[in-house]
Motif scaffolding. Structure first.
Motif, PDB file in Angstrom:
ATOM      1  N   SER A 199     -47.071  59.433  17.660  1.00 43.85           N
ATOM      2  CA  SER A 199     -46.139  58.362  18.090  1.00 43.85           C
ATOM      3  C   SER A 199     -46.272  58.149  19.598  1.00 43.85           C
ATOM      4  O   SER A 199     -45.909  59.161  20.192  1.00 43.85           O
ATOM      5  CB  SER A 199     -44.586  58.585  17.957  1.00 43.85           C
ATOM      6  N   VAL A 200     -47.039  57.264  20.182  1.00 46.01           N
ATOM      7  CA  VAL A 200     -47.420  56.969  21.641  1.00 46.01           C
ATOM      8  C   VAL A 200     -46.745  55.997  22.292  1.00 46.01           C
ATOM      9  O   VAL A 200     -47.095  54.667  21.941  1.00 46.01           O
ATOM     10  CB  VAL A 200     -48.762  57.207  22.076  1.00 46.01           C
ATOM     11  N   SER A 201     -45.667  56.065  23.239  1.00 45.68           N
ATOM     12  CA  SER A 201     -45.094  55.086  23.703  1.00 45.68           C
ATOM     13  C   SER A 201     -45.644  54.583  25.011  1.00 45.68           C
ATOM     14  O   SER A 201     -46.522  55.562  25.607  1.00 45.68           O
ATOM     15  CB  SER A 201     -43.542  55.463  24.082  1.00 45.68           C
ATOM     16  N   TYR A 202     -45.187  53.228  25.660  1.00 45.82           N
ATOM     17  CA  TYR A 202     -45.802  52.952  26.716  1.00 45.82           C
ATOM     18  C   TYR A 202     -45.426  53.837  28.162  1.00 45.82           C
ATOM     19  O   TYR A 202     -46.109  53.998  28.929  1.00 45.82           O
ATOM     20  CB  TYR A 202     -45.625  51.680  27.000  1.00 45.82           C
ATOM     21  N   ASP A 203     -44.224  54.470  27.694  1.00 45.86           N
ATOM     22  CA  ASP A 203     -43.552  55.068  28.926  1.00 45.86           C
ATOM     23  C   ASP A 203     -44.354  56.285  29.108  1.00 45.86           C
ATOM     24  O   ASP A 203     -44.652  56.576  30.297  1.00 45.86           O
ATOM     25  CB  ASP A 203     -42.325  55.578  28.458  1.00 45.86           C
ATOM     26  N   VAL A 204     -44.918  57.126  28.125  1.00 38.44           N
ATOM     27  CA  VAL A 204     -45.940  58.161  28.427  1.00 38.44           C
ATOM     28  C   VAL A 204     -47.038  57.685  28.996  1.00 38.44           C
ATOM     29  O   VAL A 204     -47.521  58.247  30.061  1.00 38.44           O
ATOM     30  CB  VAL A 204     -46.258  58.615  26.982  1.00 38.44           C
ATOM     31  N   ILE A 205     -47.804  56.547  28.862  1.00 37.26           N
ATOM     32  CA  ILE A 205     -48.878  56.178  29.219  1.00 37.26           C
ATOM     33  C   ILE A 205     -48.574  55.708  30.697  1.00 37.26           C
ATOM     34  O   ILE A 205     -49.416  56.104  31.419  1.00 37.26           O
ATOM     35  CB  ILE A 205     -49.556  54.830  28.578  1.00 37.26           C
ATOM     36  N   GLY A 206     -47.612  54.950  30.929  1.00 35.02           N
ATOM     37  CA  GLY A 206     -47.564  54.262  32.356  1.00 35.02           C
ATOM     38  C   GLY A 206     -47.091  55.411  33.436  1.00 35.02           C
ATOM     39  O   GLY A 206     -47.476  55.612  34.407  1.00 35.02           O
ATOM     40  N   THR A 207     -46.304  56.237  32.684  1.00 36.44           N
ATOM     41  CA  THR A 207     -46.002  57.522  33.652  1.00 36.44           C
ATOM     42  C   THR A 207     -47.386  58.579  34.225  1.00 36.44           C
ATOM     43  O   THR A 207     -47.345  58.714  35.199  1.00 36.44           O
ATOM     44  CB  THR A 207     -45.078  58.580  33.150  1.00 36.44           C
ATOM     45  N   ALA A 208     -48.110  58.690  32.962  1.00 33.47           N
ATOM     46  CA  ALA A 208     -49.413  59.480  33.174  1.00 33.47           C
ATOM     47  C   ALA A 208     -50.186  58.745  34.341  1.00 33.47           C
ATOM     48  O   ALA A 208     -50.946  59.302  35.018  1.00 33.47           O
ATOM     49  CB  ALA A 208     -50.058  59.846  31.842  1.00 33.47           C
ATOM     50  N   LEU A 209     -50.343  57.498  34.020  1.00 39.72           N
ATOM     51  CA  LEU A 209     -51.237  56.685  34.744  1.00 39.72           C
ATOM     52  C   LEU A 209     -50.629  56.112  36.188  1.00 39.72           C
ATOM     53  O   LEU A 209     -51.259  55.417  37.122  1.00 39.72           O
ATOM     54  CB  LEU A 209     -51.830  55.313  34.217  1.00 39.72           C
ATOM     55  N   GLY A 210     -49.204  56.383  36.456  1.00 38.62           N
ATOM     56  CA  GLY A 210     -48.631  55.789  37.870  1.00 38.62           C
ATOM     57  C   GLY A 210     -48.539  54.417  37.581  1.00 38.62           C
ATOM     58  O   GLY A 210     -48.294  53.701  38.721  1.00 38.62           O
ATOM     59  N   VAL A 211     -48.292  53.616  36.405  1.00 38.27           N
ATOM     60  CA  VAL A 211     -48.369  52.409  36.207  1.00 38.27           C
ATOM     61  C   VAL A 211     -46.998  52.144  35.386  1.00 38.27           C
ATOM     62  O   VAL A 211     -47.295  52.089  34.212  1.00 38.27           O
ATOM     63  CB  VAL A 211     -49.528  51.502  35.687  1.00 38.27           C
ATOM     64  N   GLU A 212     -46.052  51.864  35.900  1.00 37.32           N
ATOM     65  CA  GLU A 212     -44.690  51.596  35.206  1.00 37.32           C
ATOM     66  C   GLU A 212     -44.842  49.941  34.704  1.00 37.32           C
ATOM     67  O   GLU A 212     -45.319  49.162  34.974  1.00 37.32           O
ATOM     68  CB  GLU A 212     -43.741  51.770  35.869  1.00 37.32           C
TER      69      GLU A 212
END
Length: 226
Positions: A213-226
């Motif tokens: 289960s991968v949310s965009y919050d995880v992705i955005g935080t890791a990449l610095g793009v909210e």
């Protein structure tokens, strides 16, 4: 390890299909692999042959690289709930790319579907994305015995691609090498049997991965793009 050996070891055929469905599409976790953070994009084992993979956006900066199986229920959720945010916040703004590597390790019908996807992508990238979405939209209706017939029907009716030719290629193994490339990339990157597995690269360097289960919050935080 070749495609059939890998799928047998993963239990993706016959009586073990239920075990694979349990192994794939489970949980939600960060990390869990041997490749160190900071590895350059081009040197990461998951990116072998990446230029030939379906993608939205341009490579070179932030990249979301997803190993997905069209038969995986959690991949369906990822496509419906997370990918739209990736497209809106990363791709549409020019801040990153979304890349798919098809990875058939869950239910048995995923393997012929992936062969059809490879054959479709080689003909028309837009048709690939349409078929990819169709598999998730109608996921519960597919089985090994009907997936290729329904694939041909969809492609013939909804795209400009010759669905019968795609199915012929899928049945003949014409794209075995392309399927194997993705399986090898997944195995070499320690993806194992969990889908979706999403690898995140920030400014051309590997950051981390998330599985299940991968949310965009995880992705955005890791990449610095909210």
């Amino acid at each position: 390890m070749n495609r059939r050996t890998f799928l047998r070891s993963a239990g993706a055929t016959g009586l073990s299909a239920g075990l694979v469905a349990t192994a794939g599409c489970l949980g939600g976790a960060l990390g869990g692999e041997s490749t160190p953070s900071g590895t350059p994009f081009a040197d990461h084992p998951a990116t072998a042959g990446i230029e030939d993979q379906p993608r939205k956006g341009e490579l070179g900066g932030n990249v979301v690289l997803a190993f997905e199986d069209p038969s995986c229920p959690r991949c369906r959720t990822f496509e419906r709930q997370t990918v739209p945010d990736i497209e809106e916040n990363l791709v549409a703004t020019g801040q990153g790319a979304y890349v798919v590597r098809t990875y058939p390790v869950v239910y048995p019908w995923g393997e012929p579907a992936v062969h059809a996807l490879e054959a479709t992508y080689d003909r028309d990238s837009d048709a690939f994305w349409s078929l990819f979405a169709h598999y998730f939209d109608e996921q519960s209706s597919f089985e090994t015995d009907n997936v290729l017939d329904r694939t041909a029907e969809f492609l013939n009716g909804e795209t400009d691609v010759d669905g019968d030719a795609v199915v012929a290629d899928a049945e003949s193994g014409a794209y075995d090498a392309a399927v194997q490339t993705d399986l090898d990339a997944g195995m070499n990157a320690d993806v194992g049997r969990t889908t979706p597995t999403v690898l995140l690269f920030r400014d051309g360097r590997y950051v981390t991965r998330a599985s299940g289960s991968v949310s965009y919050d995880v992705i955005g935080t890791a990449l610095g793009v909210e």
